[in-house]
Write an enzyme that holds these catalytic residues in place. Structure first.
Site, short mmCIF file in Angstrom:
data_model
loop_
_atom_site.label_atom_id
_atom_site.label_comp_id
_atom_site.label_asym_id
_atom_site.label_seq_id
_atom_site.Cartn_x
_atom_site.Cartn_y
_atom_site.Cartn_z
N ASP A 144 -6.55 -4.16 5.07
CA ASP A 144 -6.09 -3.66 4.09
C ASP A 144 -5.55 -4.95 3.11
O ASP A 144 -4.45 -5.46 3.33
CB ASP A 144 -4.80 -2.96 4.37
CG ASP A 144 -4.36 -2.21 3.02
OD1 ASP A 144 -4.78 -2.59 2.12
OD2 ASP A 144 -3.40 -1.22 3.15
N LYS A 170 -4.84 -2.87 -6.67
CA LYS A 170 -3.95 -3.72 -7.31
C LYS A 170 -4.64 -4.65 -8.31
O LYS A 170 -5.44 -4.42 -9.26
CB LYS A 170 -2.95 -4.39 -6.61
CG LYS A 170 -2.09 -3.27 -5.70
CD LYS A 170 -0.96 -3.72 -5.31
CE LYS A 170 0.12 -2.77 -4.64
NZ LYS A 170 0.18 -2.50 -3.41
N TYR A 197 2.07 -1.40 5.45
CA TYR A 197 2.14 -0.26 4.53
C TYR A 197 0.68 -0.04 3.98
O TYR A 197 0.00 -1.02 3.47
CB TYR A 197 3.03 -0.20 3.13
CG TYR A 197 2.64 0.71 2.31
CD1 TYR A 197 3.35 2.19 2.76
CD2 TYR A 197 2.21 0.83 0.95
CE1 TYR A 197 3.33 3.12 1.83
CE2 TYR A 197 2.25 1.77 0.26
CZ TYR A 197 2.72 3.12 0.63
OH TYR A 197 2.73 4.12 -0.21
#
Ligand SMILES: *Cc1c(COP(=O)(O)O)cnc(C)c1O
Length: 434
Positions: free
Chosen positions: A241, A274, A146
């Site tokens: 990512d 995050k 994702y």
């Protein structure tokens, strides 16, 4: 025991009237596992309390950011001080420079970094830079990874390698994903075939090096090595990512884990989020200087953000980075994740339940399988019924794991040996029900 008035249920009903599905991000709705989402009223350390004032050991930590646990005093103080200086200016600040320097020090494959507000923005922008820098349209992503909800990334594999992807969301026209090639994770032969067919048109390959959006699946070392080699051979950029893994599996992020096995290993670009915001909306993308200099105002790749590098968010991120950079931080965190996984393994073995798990630093995953899956299709073979029984059994006993079988788990510095022992004790009871 549910109290007579279930405040979670009351809030969920009220929420559903005014917010689609009652939530502002779909996984929070418990759709995969059924039941009522817990509305969080407060959190401290390794715990949060729901609207019924029931306490949970929190293994989600806001899906990764809360690596220090909730309400770490140094972070709270930094945020309180920042708030008094103003919420947002739309003009540069010293803290942005400090945070950029701290991020580049942690992840030295990047020469420059730009701060944004979400991982979605960061990965979308990294791909734009890759396309701009290479002047090529196409890119590879992997099934089960994702990278946020931008149009070109909401895509599943088409039929065969000659065809590109199909949208996974309504509202995404097929034309928008026609340049996205979706491949199977850890499949070297398919990767080689795709490069042979499309290599010269590929701007980049984007990958979650340790995939946390299909529970916890590592890219194998030979597969990652081949990704790096093929990108270099064909002039495509390797984009990591690390929104989830960044400063979570190690201070140097997952790329430092692969560099242990592949000498000199580096991606060309990295996407972070995050943990670097410590719980505030903050993300980043960065890479080699000549690539990042393609960005406006220096270059022709446009990207901007009203709240990018927000002064309160950067204060929170900087204070978090300061704490996690202390010697021994990741060793201690990694040992706790391992202790949890081996404790759960023991409990499952004792109950005769097929189980396996893995962890790296403060991120972990487990499966109701005898061996670790290598790709999304295998992860999705998980028996939903059994997973849901496990999830709700743990939830009833005050342990909050991800409410979906395709999500990773997160350890924080605030979790204690007693928390882990309590989790394993609860699991011993629940595994007997499976
Ligand atoms: C969470 C996540 C994103 C999206 O970040 P948001 O801040 O939710 O937009 C992108 N990539 C990965 C790997 C993630 O885990």
């Amino acid at each position: 025991m549910q109290p007579v008035t279930d405040r979670n249920l009351q809030l969920f009903e009220r929420a559903q009237n005014v917010i689609p599905g009652g939530v502002n991000s779909p996984v929070r709705a418990f759709k995969a596992v059924g039941g009522t989402p817990r509305f969080v009223s407060r959190a401290q350390g390794a715990y949060f309390w729901d609207a019924n004032n029931k306490r949970y050991i929190d293994y989600i930590g806001s899906w990764g950011p809360m690596i220090l646990g909730h309400g770490h005093p140094a972070v709270v103080q930094a945020v309180q001080e920042a708030v008094l200086e103003g919420f947002s200016y739309g003009a540069p600040t010293e803290r942005e420079v400090e945070l950029a320097e701290a991020i580049l020090q942690a992840v030295p494959s990047m020469d420059m970094v730009r701060l944004v507000s979400s991982g979605t923005e960061a990965s979308m922008s990294a791909i734009r830079v890759a396309r701009g820098a290479t002047n090529r349209p196409k890119f590879i992503k992997f099934e089960g990874c994702y990278h946020g909800h931008s149009d070109a990334l909401l895509v599943k594999a088409g039929s065969g390698l000659a065809t590109f992807g199909n949208p996974t969301s309504s509202g995404v026209p097929p034309e928008v994903v026609q340049h996205t090639l979706v491949l199977e994770y850890n499949n070297v032969a398919q990767l080689e075939e795709a490069f042979a067919l499309h290599g010269k048109e590929l701007a980049c390959l984007i990958i979650e090096p340790i995939a946390g959006n299909m529970n916890f699946v590592r890219a194998s070392v030979p597969f990652m090595k081949r990704c790096r080699e093929l990108c270099s051979e064909y002039g495509a950029l390797l984009v990591f990512d690390e929104v989830m893994t960044g400063l979570r599996v190690a201070l140097g992020s997952a790329q430092s884990v692969y560099a242990r096995s592949i000498p000199g290993f580096e991606p060309d670009m990295t996407v972070l989020g995050k943990v670097i915001g410590g719980g505030m909306p903050l993300a980043a993308f960065g890479g080699k200087r000549h690539l990042m200099q393609q960005l406006a105002p220096l270059g022709t790749v446009y990207q901007a953000g009203t709240l990018s590098g927000n002064p309160v968010a950067t204060a929170c991120g900087l204070a978090t980075l300061r704490e996690i950079s202390k010697p021994g931080f990741y060793e201690a965190l990694g040992q706790k994740s391992q202790a949890l996984i081996s404790g759960l393994q023991g409990a499952a073995d004792a109950a005769g339940v097929p189980f396996c798990g893995d962890s790296e630093g403060g991120m972990f995953g487990f499966f109701l399988f005898d061996s670790l899956p290598q790709n999304y299709a295998r992860v999705m073979q998980t028996d939903n019924q059994r997973f849901n029984t496990l999830f709700h059994g743990m939830l009833d006993r005050g342990v909050y794991f991800a409410p979906a079988l395709y999500e990773a788990g997160f350890m924080s510095a605030a979790h204690t040996e007693e928390d882990i022992a309590a989790t394993v004790a609860a699991a011993s009871e629940v595994f007997k029900l499976l």
